[in-house]
Design a protein around this motif. Structure first.
Motif, PDB file in Angstrom:
ATOM      1  N   GLY A   1      60.586  68.644 -66.368  1.00  0.00           N
ATOM      2  CA  GLY A   1      59.284  69.396 -67.051  1.00  0.00           C
ATOM      3  C   GLY A   1      58.393  69.633 -65.963  1.00  0.00           C
ATOM      4  N   VAL A   2      58.066  68.566 -64.968  1.00  0.00           N
ATOM      5  CA  VAL A   2      57.179  69.055 -63.970  1.00  0.00           C
ATOM      6  C   VAL A   2      57.759  70.095 -62.952  1.00  0.00           C
ATOM      7  CG1 VAL A   2      55.824  67.634 -61.914  1.00  0.00           C
ATOM      8  CG2 VAL A   2      56.310  66.759 -64.282  1.00  0.00           C
ATOM      9  N   PHE A   3      58.931  69.785 -62.638  1.00  0.00           N
ATOM     10  CA  PHE A   3      59.544  70.662 -61.777  1.00  0.00           C
ATOM     11  C   PHE A   3      59.537  72.000 -62.394  1.00  0.00           C
ATOM     12  CE2 PHE A   3      63.396  72.327 -59.360  1.00  0.00           C
ATOM     13  CZ  PHE A   3      62.761  72.250 -58.050  1.00  0.00           C
ATOM     14  N   TYR A   4      59.608  72.101 -63.543  1.00  0.00           N
ATOM     15  CA  TYR A   4      59.480  73.654 -64.495  1.00  0.00           C
ATOM     16  C   TYR A   4      58.420  74.289 -64.027  1.00  0.00           C
ATOM     17  CZ  TYR A   4      57.765  75.461 -68.574  1.00  0.00           C
ATOM     18  OH  TYR A   4      56.891  76.149 -69.614  1.00  0.00           O
ATOM     19  N   ILE A   5      57.317  73.395 -63.971  1.00  0.00           N
ATOM     20  CA  ILE A   5      55.921  74.112 -63.754  1.00  0.00           C
ATOM     21  C   ILE A   5      55.925  74.693 -62.370  1.00  0.00           C
ATOM     22  CG2 ILE A   5      53.380  73.631 -63.611  1.00  0.00           C
ATOM     23  CD1 ILE A   5      53.985  71.508 -65.771  1.00  0.00           C
ATOM     24  N   ILE A   6      56.391  73.739 -61.564  1.00  0.00           N
ATOM     25  CA  ILE A   6      56.282  74.240 -60.060  1.00  0.00           C
ATOM     26  C   ILE A   6      57.185  75.220 -59.771  1.00  0.00           C
ATOM     27  CG2 ILE A   6      57.256  73.179 -57.695  1.00  0.00           C
ATOM     28  CD1 ILE A   6      56.292  70.400 -58.604  1.00  0.00           C
TER      29      ILE A   6
ATOM     30  N   PHE B   1      56.338  79.170 -58.143  1.00  0.00           N
ATOM     31  CA  PHE B   1      56.933  79.869 -57.241  1.00  0.00           C
ATOM     32  C   PHE B   1      57.549  81.101 -57.399  1.00  0.00           C
ATOM     33  CE2 PHE B   1      57.071  75.520 -54.988  1.00  0.00           C
ATOM     34  CZ  PHE B   1      56.659  75.966 -53.746  1.00  0.00           C
ATOM     35  N   LEU B   2      58.048  81.172 -58.933  1.00  0.00           N
ATOM     36  CA  LEU B   2      58.518  82.296 -59.294  1.00  0.00           C
ATOM     37  C   LEU B   2      57.715  83.590 -59.528  1.00  0.00           C
ATOM     38  CD1 LEU B   2      61.090  81.298 -61.836  1.00  0.00           C
ATOM     39  CD2 LEU B   2      61.772  82.042 -59.646  1.00  0.00           C
ATOM     40  N   ALA B   3      56.501  83.080 -59.768  1.00  0.00           N
ATOM     41  CA  ALA B   3      55.170  83.977 -60.224  1.00  0.00           C
ATOM     42  C   ALA B   3      54.515  84.533 -58.919  1.00  0.00           C
ATOM     43  CB  ALA B   3      54.244  83.570 -60.981  1.00  0.00           C
ATOM     44  N   PHE B   4      54.912  83.825 -57.986  1.00  0.00           N
ATOM     45  CA  PHE B   4      53.738  83.793 -56.578  1.00  0.00           C
ATOM     46  C   PHE B   4      54.213  85.300 -55.891  1.00  0.00           C
ATOM     47  CE2 PHE B   4      53.288  83.615 -52.082  1.00  0.00           C
ATOM     48  CZ  PHE B   4      51.845  83.247 -51.920  1.00  0.00           C
ATOM     49  N   PRO B   5      55.371  85.852 -55.804  1.00  0.00           N
ATOM     50  CA  PRO B   5      55.627  86.963 -55.248  1.00  0.00           C
ATOM     51  C   PRO B   5      54.822  88.151 -55.973  1.00  0.00           C
ATOM     52  CG  PRO B   5      57.635  85.883 -55.331  1.00  0.00           C
ATOM     53  CD  PRO B   5      56.607  85.281 -56.135  1.00  0.00           C
ATOM     54  N   TYR B   6      55.022  88.029 -57.324  1.00  0.00           N
ATOM     55  CA  TYR B   6      54.298  89.149 -58.324  1.00  0.00           C
ATOM     56  C   TYR B   6      52.743  89.021 -58.244  1.00  0.00           C
ATOM     57  CZ  TYR B   6      53.208  91.880 -62.426  1.00  0.00           C
ATOM     58  OH  TYR B   6      52.510  92.609 -63.206  1.00  0.00           O
ATOM     59  N   ALA B   7      52.393  87.891 -57.992  1.00  0.00           N
ATOM     60  CA  ALA B   7      50.778  87.668 -57.994  1.00  0.00           C
ATOM     61  C   ALA B   7      50.428  88.361 -56.477  1.00  0.00           C
ATOM     62  CB  ALA B   7      50.390  86.191 -57.983  1.00  0.00           C
ATOM     63  N   MET B   8      51.155  88.056 -55.384  1.00  0.00           N
ATOM     64  CA  MET B   8      50.939  88.645 -54.177  1.00  0.00           C
ATOM     65  C   MET B   8      50.848  90.411 -54.312  1.00  0.00           C
ATOM     66  SD  MET B   8      50.075  86.333 -52.260  1.00  0.00           S
ATOM     67  CE  MET B   8      50.036  87.245 -50.587  1.00  0.00           C
ATOM     68  N   TYR B   9      52.015  90.567 -55.072  1.00  0.00           N
ATOM     69  CA  TYR B   9      51.834  92.187 -55.140  1.00  0.00           C
ATOM     70  C   TYR B   9      50.655  92.627 -55.679  1.00  0.00           C
ATOM     71  CZ  TYR B   9      53.153  96.789 -57.245  1.00  0.00           C
ATOM     72  OH  TYR B   9      52.957  98.114 -57.578  1.00  0.00           O
ATOM     73  N   ILE B  10      50.314  92.146 -56.913  1.00  0.00           N
ATOM     74  CA  ILE B  10      49.203  92.444 -57.636  1.00  0.00           C
ATOM     75  C   ILE B  10      47.705  92.517 -56.780  1.00  0.00           C
ATOM     76  CG2 ILE B  10      47.615  91.920 -59.372  1.00  0.00           C
ATOM     77  CD1 ILE B  10      49.667  91.229 -61.353  1.00  0.00           C
ATOM     78  N   SER B  11      47.850  91.330 -56.041  1.00  0.00           N
ATOM     79  CA  SER B  11      46.769  91.208 -54.830  1.00  0.00           C
ATOM     80  C   SER B  11      46.805  92.315 -53.976  1.00  0.00           C
ATOM     81  CB  SER B  11      47.090  89.968 -54.417  1.00  0.00           C
ATOM     82  OG  SER B  11      45.956  89.651 -53.299  1.00  0.00           O
ATOM     83  N   VAL B  12      47.948  92.537 -53.450  1.00  0.00           N
ATOM     84  CA  VAL B  12      47.977  93.760 -52.346  1.00  0.00           C
ATOM     85  C   VAL B  12      47.615  95.089 -52.686  1.00  0.00           C
ATOM     86  CG1 VAL B  12      49.693  94.994 -50.870  1.00  0.00           C
ATOM     87  CG2 VAL B  12      49.718  92.437 -50.729  1.00  0.00           C
ATOM     88  N   LYS B  13      48.165  95.164 -54.155  1.00  0.00           N
ATOM     89  CA  LYS B  13      47.859  96.739 -54.619  1.00  0.00           C
ATOM     90  C   LYS B  13      46.286  96.733 -55.073  1.00  0.00           C
ATOM     91  CE  LYS B  13      49.626  99.728 -58.091  1.00  0.00           C
ATOM     92  NZ  LYS B  13      50.610  99.943 -59.393  1.00  0.00           N
TER      93      LYS B  13
ATOM     94  N   PHE C   1      52.232  84.936 -67.254  1.00  0.00           N
ATOM     95  CA  PHE C   1      52.792  83.669 -66.691  1.00  0.00           C
ATOM     96  C   PHE C   1      54.059  83.327 -67.531  1.00  0.00           C
ATOM     97  CE2 PHE C   1      52.585  79.102 -65.334  1.00  0.00           C
ATOM     98  CZ  PHE C   1      53.122  79.408 -63.995  1.00  0.00           C
ATOM     99  N   GLY C   2      53.953  83.806 -68.840  1.00  0.00           N
ATOM    100  CA  GLY C   2      55.034  83.260 -69.833  1.00  0.00           C
ATOM    101  C   GLY C   2      56.380  83.904 -69.322  1.00  0.00           C
ATOM    102  N   PRO C   3      56.680  85.035 -68.816  1.00  0.00           N
ATOM    103  CA  PRO C   3      58.055  85.238 -68.532  1.00  0.00           C
ATOM    104  C   PRO C   3      58.302  84.446 -67.206  1.00  0.00           C
ATOM    105  CG  PRO C   3      56.591  87.352 -68.635  1.00  0.00           C
ATOM    106  CD  PRO C   3      55.639  86.253 -68.881  1.00  0.00           C
ATOM    107  N   PHE C   4      57.663  84.057 -66.227  1.00  0.00           N
ATOM    108  CA  PHE C   4      58.149  83.073 -65.311  1.00  0.00           C
ATOM    109  C   PHE C   4      58.264  81.746 -65.709  1.00  0.00           C
ATOM    110  CE2 PHE C   4      55.289  86.344 -63.452  1.00  0.00           C
ATOM    111  CZ  PHE C   4      55.942  86.907 -62.585  1.00  0.00           C
ATOM    112  N   LEU C   5      57.480  81.198 -66.818  1.00  0.00           N
ATOM    113  CA  LEU C   5      57.740  80.038 -67.302  1.00  0.00           C
ATOM    114  C   LEU C   5      59.107  79.983 -67.994  1.00  0.00           C
ATOM    115  CD1 LEU C   5      54.346  79.355 -68.823  1.00  0.00           C
ATOM    116  CD2 LEU C   5      55.320  78.202 -67.307  1.00  0.00           C
ATOM    117  N   VAL C   6      59.473  81.134 -68.833  1.00  0.00           N
ATOM    118  CA  VAL C   6      60.823  81.228 -69.501  1.00  0.00           C
ATOM    119  C   VAL C   6      62.057  81.248 -68.421  1.00  0.00           C
ATOM    120  CG1 VAL C   6      62.236  82.615 -70.936  1.00  0.00           C
ATOM    121  CG2 VAL C   6      59.842  82.301 -71.839  1.00  0.00           C
ATOM    122  N   THR C   7      61.856  81.870 -67.606  1.00  0.00           N
ATOM    123  CA  THR C   7      62.714  81.972 -66.471  1.00  0.00           C
ATOM    124  C   THR C   7      63.024  80.745 -65.888  1.00  0.00           C
ATOM    125  OG1 THR C   7      62.126  84.349 -66.099  1.00  0.00           O
ATOM    126  CG2 THR C   7      63.363  83.007 -64.534  1.00  0.00           C
ATOM    127  N   SER C   8      61.889  79.925 -65.578  1.00  0.00           N
ATOM    128  CA  SER C   8      62.082  78.509 -65.020  1.00  0.00           C
ATOM    129  C   SER C   8      62.682  77.704 -65.878  1.00  0.00           C
ATOM    130  CB  SER C   8      60.641  78.042 -64.673  1.00  0.00           C
ATOM    131  OG  SER C   8      60.618  76.872 -64.283  1.00  0.00           O
TER     132      SER C   8
END
Length: 181
Positions: free
Chosen positions: A56-61, A65-77, A85-92
């Protein structure tokens, strides 16, 4: 499940729920706006129920990590807004649920709890995560160009539609004795 396993699952769910709730409170304090939604917190309770406390803790981490590239893209754009964040939680959660043996091997190796070498063949969770990170980096690099191209194509389509409307207006005026009705 027996009573002992049921209580363990519920306590695991509560632990992950509390951890994510505390992260939400910390995020709200630091960013002065909503950082996690209620659905993310409830989903984390379910993840804790199914995965247990360590995964469960690893799930959060992993979700972070999965959301980080998308967050960077939004930041760059330069877009402002909420990161879903929900889709990344489900994927994890799905990655860890269907690869829990590999995840446990990775976590035990990380914590120094594994006593021997791995005897199975195939990809390890670390290798899969490395591939995910590389794919994410490629997406972060490629997506801005793709979106710019899409915007240019939309602009050209709109200009073509404007020209059609202008031509239709000119034909209408010419057919009606140069009077616009």
């Amino acid at each position: 499940l027996g009573l002992k396993e049921t209580i363990y699952s519920i306590l695991s769910g509560l632990l992950i729920f509390i951890i994510v709730y505390l992260l939400m409170l910390l995020g709200n304090f630091l960013f002065k706006k909503e950082s996690l939604g209620g659905g993310d917190i409830k989903l984390s309770f379910i993840a804790g129920l199914t995965l247990g406390p360590i995964l469960g803790v690893f799930y959060i981490i992993l979700a972070s990590f999965l959301a980080f590239p998308y967050a960077m893209y939004i930041s760059v754009k330069g877009e402002e807004g909420m990161l879903p964040f929900g889709p990344f939680l489900v994927t994890s959660m799905l990655l860890l649920y269907f690869n829990s043996d590999l995840a446990n091997i990775f976590i035990n190796a990380l914590l120094g709890l594994s006593g021997g070498t791995m005897k199975h063949k195939g990809f390890t969770l670390v290798e899969l995560l490395a591939v995910l990170v590389l794919i994410s980096l490629v997406m972060v690099i490629a997506l801005p160009g793709i979106f710019k191209m899409r915007d240019r194509m939309n602009e050209k389509a709109l200009n073509a539609k404007i020209e059609i409307i202008e031509s239709a207006a000119i034909v209408h005026v010419q057919n009606n004795s140069n009077e616009y009705k």
